[in-house]
Enzyme design. Structure first.
Site, PDB file in Angstrom:
ATOM      1  N   CYS A   1      59.337  41.919  34.288  1.00 36.87           N
ATOM      2  CA  CYS A   1      59.780  43.102  33.661  1.00 36.87           C
ATOM      3  C   CYS A   1      58.654  43.966  33.553  1.00 36.87           C
ATOM      4  O   CYS A   1      57.685  44.121  33.301  1.00 36.87           O
ATOM      5  CB  CYS A   1      60.143  42.635  32.132  1.00 36.87           C
ATOM      6  SG  CYS A   1      60.832  43.837  31.228  1.00 36.87           S
TER       7      CYS A   1
ATOM      8  N   CYS B   1      72.268  42.422  40.524  1.00 31.85           N
ATOM      9  CA  CYS B   1      71.972  43.687  41.074  1.00 31.85           C
ATOM     10  C   CYS B   1      70.713  44.385  40.076  1.00 31.85           C
ATOM     11  O   CYS B   1      71.201  44.745  38.920  1.00 31.85           O
ATOM     12  CB  CYS B   1      73.149  44.404  41.251  1.00 31.85           C
ATOM     13  SG  CYS B   1      73.093  45.596  42.442  1.00 31.85           S
TER      14      CYS B   1
END
Length: 133
Positions: free
Chosen positions: A48, A120
């Site tokens: 992240c 995605c």
């Protein structure tokens, strides 16, 4: 379960680039085929961009033809969260980092086996940690 980390808006603005802030904190998206990782083949861990949590293993990345990095499975159970997204006149499932809440992208039920899922993901919401480095 991943422990949620509190971060203020001012801290996010200081930590992220303006483009990352727009995607991660304001649920934006980058244009297809423009992100840093859409065609990346390097082995490693995708983390992240907001908090460094390991989100996806490069071994689960595949070419979906969508123009965004696509994965068929998160790195571990509970590292990503989902919620229904009804923006743009359609219903999709948004994917976010379970630890910091950063918007990552969307998940669709048209991916390869063994999961049949296509995560995605925006390149701007990721940071690749190459294997062996």
């Amino acid at each position: 379960m991943t422990k949620r980390i509190p971060t203020t808006d001012a801290e996010w603005r200081e930590q992220l680039t303006p483009e990352q802030y727009q995607v991660c904190r304001q649920k934006g998206t980058e244009r297809a085929f423009t992100g840093q990782y859409w065609d990346e083949k390097t082995p490693g861990t995708y983390r992240c961009a907001g908090c460094g949590e390991a989100l996806f293993d490069a071994a689960t990345k595949y070419d979906s033809g969508s123009g965004w990095p696509s994965f068929w499975e998160p790195a571990a159970a509970g590292v990503v969260g989902t919620e229904v997204d009804t923006s743009h006149g359609m219903q999709r499932v948004e994917v976010h980092c379970a630890r910091c809440g950063s918007h990552l992208g969307h998940v669709f039920p048209d991916g390869p086996q063994p999961t049949g899922l296509r995560y995605c993901i925006n390149s701007l919401s990721l940071q690749l940690d190459p294997a062996g480095e």
